[in-house]
Design a protein around this motif. Structure first.
Motif, PDB file in Angstrom:
ATOM      1  N   THR A  41       0.716  -1.091  -0.023  1.00  0.00           N
ATOM      2  CA  THR A  41      -0.105  -0.015  -0.029  1.00  0.00           C
ATOM      3  C   THR A  41       0.637   1.310  -0.073  1.00  0.00           C
ATOM      4  OG1 THR A  41      -1.886   1.053   1.043  1.00  0.00           O
ATOM      5  CG2 THR A  41      -0.168   0.184   2.415  1.00  0.00           C
ATOM      6  N   ILE A  42       0.209   2.249  -0.318  1.00  0.00           N
ATOM      7  CA  ILE A  42       0.938   3.680  -0.184  1.00  0.00           C
ATOM      8  C   ILE A  42       0.620   3.948   1.082  1.00  0.00           C
ATOM      9  CG2 ILE A  42       0.707   4.425  -2.726  1.00  0.00           C
ATOM     10  CD1 ILE A  42      -1.622   6.225  -2.031  1.00  0.00           C
ATOM     11  N   GLY A  43       1.547   5.247   1.556  1.00  0.00           N
ATOM     12  CA  GLY A  43       1.060   5.666   2.682  1.00  0.00           C
ATOM     13  C   GLY A  43       0.143   6.845   2.775  1.00  0.00           C
ATOM     14  N   PHE A  44       0.238   7.721   3.546  1.00  0.00           N
ATOM     15  CA  PHE A  44      -0.884   8.909   3.694  1.00  0.00           C
ATOM     16  C   PHE A  44      -0.099  10.159   3.202  1.00  0.00           C
ATOM     17  CE2 PHE A  44      -2.628  12.585   5.684  1.00  0.00           C
ATOM     18  CZ  PHE A  44      -4.065  12.304   5.096  1.00  0.00           C
ATOM     19  N   SER A  45      -0.694  11.084   2.286  1.00  0.00           N
ATOM     20  CA  SER A  45      -0.214  12.388   1.916  1.00  0.00           C
ATOM     21  C   SER A  45      -1.128  13.193   1.568  1.00  0.00           C
ATOM     22  CB  SER A  45       0.923  12.030   0.812  1.00  0.00           C
ATOM     23  OG  SER A  45       0.137  11.972  -0.461  1.00  0.00           O
ATOM     24  N   LEU A  46      -1.271  14.661   1.499  1.00  0.00           N
ATOM     25  CA  LEU A  46      -1.992  15.530   1.083  1.00  0.00           C
ATOM     26  C   LEU A  46      -1.580  16.173  -0.111  1.00  0.00           C
ATOM     27  CD1 LEU A  46      -2.929  17.118   4.466  1.00  0.00           C
ATOM     28  CD2 LEU A  46      -4.183  15.433   3.472  1.00  0.00           C
ATOM     29  N   GLU A  47      -2.400  16.443  -0.986  1.00  0.00           N
ATOM     30  CA  GLU A  47      -2.104  17.548  -2.283  1.00  0.00           C
ATOM     31  C   GLU A  47      -3.004  18.463  -2.356  1.00  0.00           C
ATOM     32  OE1 GLU A  47      -2.430  16.922  -7.064  1.00  0.00           O
ATOM     33  OE2 GLU A  47      -3.496  15.511  -5.845  1.00  0.00           O
ATOM     34  N   GLU A  48      -2.379  19.685  -2.089  1.00  0.00           N
ATOM     35  CA  GLU A  48      -3.276  20.832  -1.841  1.00  0.00           C
ATOM     36  C   GLU A  48      -3.739  21.182  -3.268  1.00  0.00           C
ATOM     37  OE1 GLU A  48      -1.708  24.297   0.597  1.00  0.00           O
ATOM     38  OE2 GLU A  48      -1.473  25.331  -1.139  1.00  0.00           O
ATOM     39  N   ILE A  49      -5.168  21.624  -2.961  1.00  0.00           N
ATOM     40  CA  ILE A  49      -5.894  22.216  -4.263  1.00  0.00           C
ATOM     41  C   ILE A  49      -5.755  23.505  -4.404  1.00  0.00           C
ATOM     42  CG2 ILE A  49      -8.046  22.188  -5.266  1.00  0.00           C
ATOM     43  CD1 ILE A  49      -8.584  19.398  -3.676  1.00  0.00           C
ATOM     44  N   SER A  50      -6.041  24.090  -3.168  1.00  0.00           N
ATOM     45  CA  SER A  50      -6.269  25.693  -3.296  1.00  0.00           C
ATOM     46  C   SER A  50      -6.103  25.962  -1.559  1.00  0.00           C
ATOM     47  CB  SER A  50      -7.081  26.385  -3.795  1.00  0.00           C
ATOM     48  OG  SER A  50      -8.493  26.150  -2.871  1.00  0.00           O
ATOM     49  N   ARG A  51      -5.578  27.104  -1.279  1.00  0.00           N
ATOM     50  CA  ARG A  51      -5.372  27.849  -0.006  1.00  0.00           C
ATOM     51  C   ARG A  51      -5.329  29.325   0.154  1.00  0.00           C
ATOM     52  NH1 ARG A  51      -2.129  24.403   4.677  1.00  0.00           N
ATOM     53  NH2 ARG A  51      -2.593  25.808   6.308  1.00  0.00           N
ATOM     54  N   PHE A  52      -6.607  29.749  -0.050  1.00  0.00           N
ATOM     55  CA  PHE A  52      -6.714  31.235   0.115  1.00  0.00           C
ATOM     56  C   PHE A  52      -5.737  31.928  -1.031  1.00  0.00           C
ATOM     57  CE2 PHE A  52      -6.767  29.389   4.446  1.00  0.00           C
ATOM     58  CZ  PHE A  52      -8.049  28.926   4.327  1.00  0.00           C
ATOM     59  N   ASP A  53      -5.875  31.327  -2.363  1.00  0.00           N
ATOM     60  CA  ASP A  53      -5.021  31.916  -3.287  1.00  0.00           C
ATOM     61  C   ASP A  53      -5.828  31.966  -4.439  1.00  0.00           C
ATOM     62  OD1 ASP A  53      -4.763  29.464  -4.115  1.00  0.00           O
ATOM     63  OD2 ASP A  53      -3.025  28.890  -3.306  1.00  0.00           O
ATOM     64  N   GLU A  54      -4.921  32.312  -5.658  1.00  0.00           N
ATOM     65  CA  GLU A  54      -5.638  32.469  -7.000  1.00  0.00           C
ATOM     66  C   GLU A  54      -6.229  31.147  -7.301  1.00  0.00           C
ATOM     67  OE1 GLU A  54      -1.470  31.101  -7.544  1.00  0.00           O
ATOM     68  OE2 GLU A  54      -2.403  32.645  -6.313  1.00  0.00           O
TER      69      GLU A  54
END
Length: 258
Positions: A41-54
């Motif tokens: 299995t893969i581990g855990f990760s986050l991929e940011e979509i947006s964060r108060f930006d354009e």
């Protein structure tokens, strides 16, 4: 008196406490490592979509990348070949996600021997002291292994002979699967089976026998030391993944205070 209002009063006054049994999901959460040629299995990760930006000026959100069996997670019967015709995680009846739980504390034995195995005689002696295992409930095996969860190497505890983590013997797994009315078992280790379970007969007996009997597994639990031996109510909330073999899960316990 109505039951639910009384429960809410007990929660608001602290007479019933909520204990979180869940490991936090981070990129550092330990994951099971199978030897070649088996896929992992893969581990855990986050991929940011947006964060108060354009990309999204007023909102922050992420894609998550993880396996079904990462961190504190739920094993459904269909996870194993013996349960391949059984329930997937989305098909587990919701009433089976809430039930009584008992804690069998063998942390002292596991501290002395990381290959400690729970045997039928251990459970029978526990029942003589504390009463029967709960029908429609959970057996939670406390080994103290959650103390290692911040260090993957110590948590998996592997060497050239295999992984050395405590668990349940094949004979005890068969007895729990065939002779009890438990919903399932919960452990603090990376999987429901002991580290040396690939060498057992059958291999991975908790997976093979318990999932094959339609029971469930919970892994990488935390804070079992905060639960009473008997009397807690466990709530397991896996994602209802259609066709899923399991899911990362928030596991909570309700504990009545004296």
């Amino acid at each position: 008196m109505a039951v639910l209002p009384e429960l809410l009063r007990a929660l608001s006054t602290g007479r019933v406490r909520v204990v979180d049994l869940t490991a936090r999901l981070t990129p550092d959460v330990p994951v099971l490592r199978l030897p070649e040629p088996f896929a992992n299995t893969i581990g855990f990760s986050l991929e940011e979509i947006s964060r108060f930006d354009e990309r999204g000026p007023a909102w922050y959100w992420n894609n998550i990348h993880t396996g079904e069996h990462t961190g504190t997670h739920f094993d459904a019967p269909v996870h194993w070949i013996t349960g391949r015709d059984g329930l997937d995680v989305a098909s587990v009846p919701p009433e089976q996600l809430v039930g009584p739980a008992v804690v069998l504390d063998f942390s002292a034995q596991a501290a002395e021997n990381p290959d400690f195995l729970l045997e039928v005689d251990h459970v029978r002696q526990w029942e003589r002291n504390h009463g029967p295992l709960p029908d429609g409930g959970w057996l939670l095996l406390r080994t103290g292994w959650d103390a290692r969860s911040g260090d993957e190497e110590a948590f998996l505890n592997a060497d050239e002979t295999g992984s050395h983590t405590p668990g349940i013997s094949p004979e005890c797994a068969r007895w729990l699967a065939e002779e009890t009315l438990l919903l399932g078992i919960g452990v603090e280790t990376v999987g429901t089976d002991a580290g040396l379970a690939p060498t057992f007969e059958p291999p991975f007996p908790c997976h093979s026998l318990l999932l094959g009997a339609g029971k469930y597994g919970l892994t990488q639990l935390q804070n079992l030391a905060l639960l009473p031996t008997t009397g807690a109510v466990l709530i397991a909330a896996p994602l209802p993944i259609v066709g899923g073999s399991g899911s990362p899960t928030r596991v909570l316990a309700l504990v009545e205070q004296d």
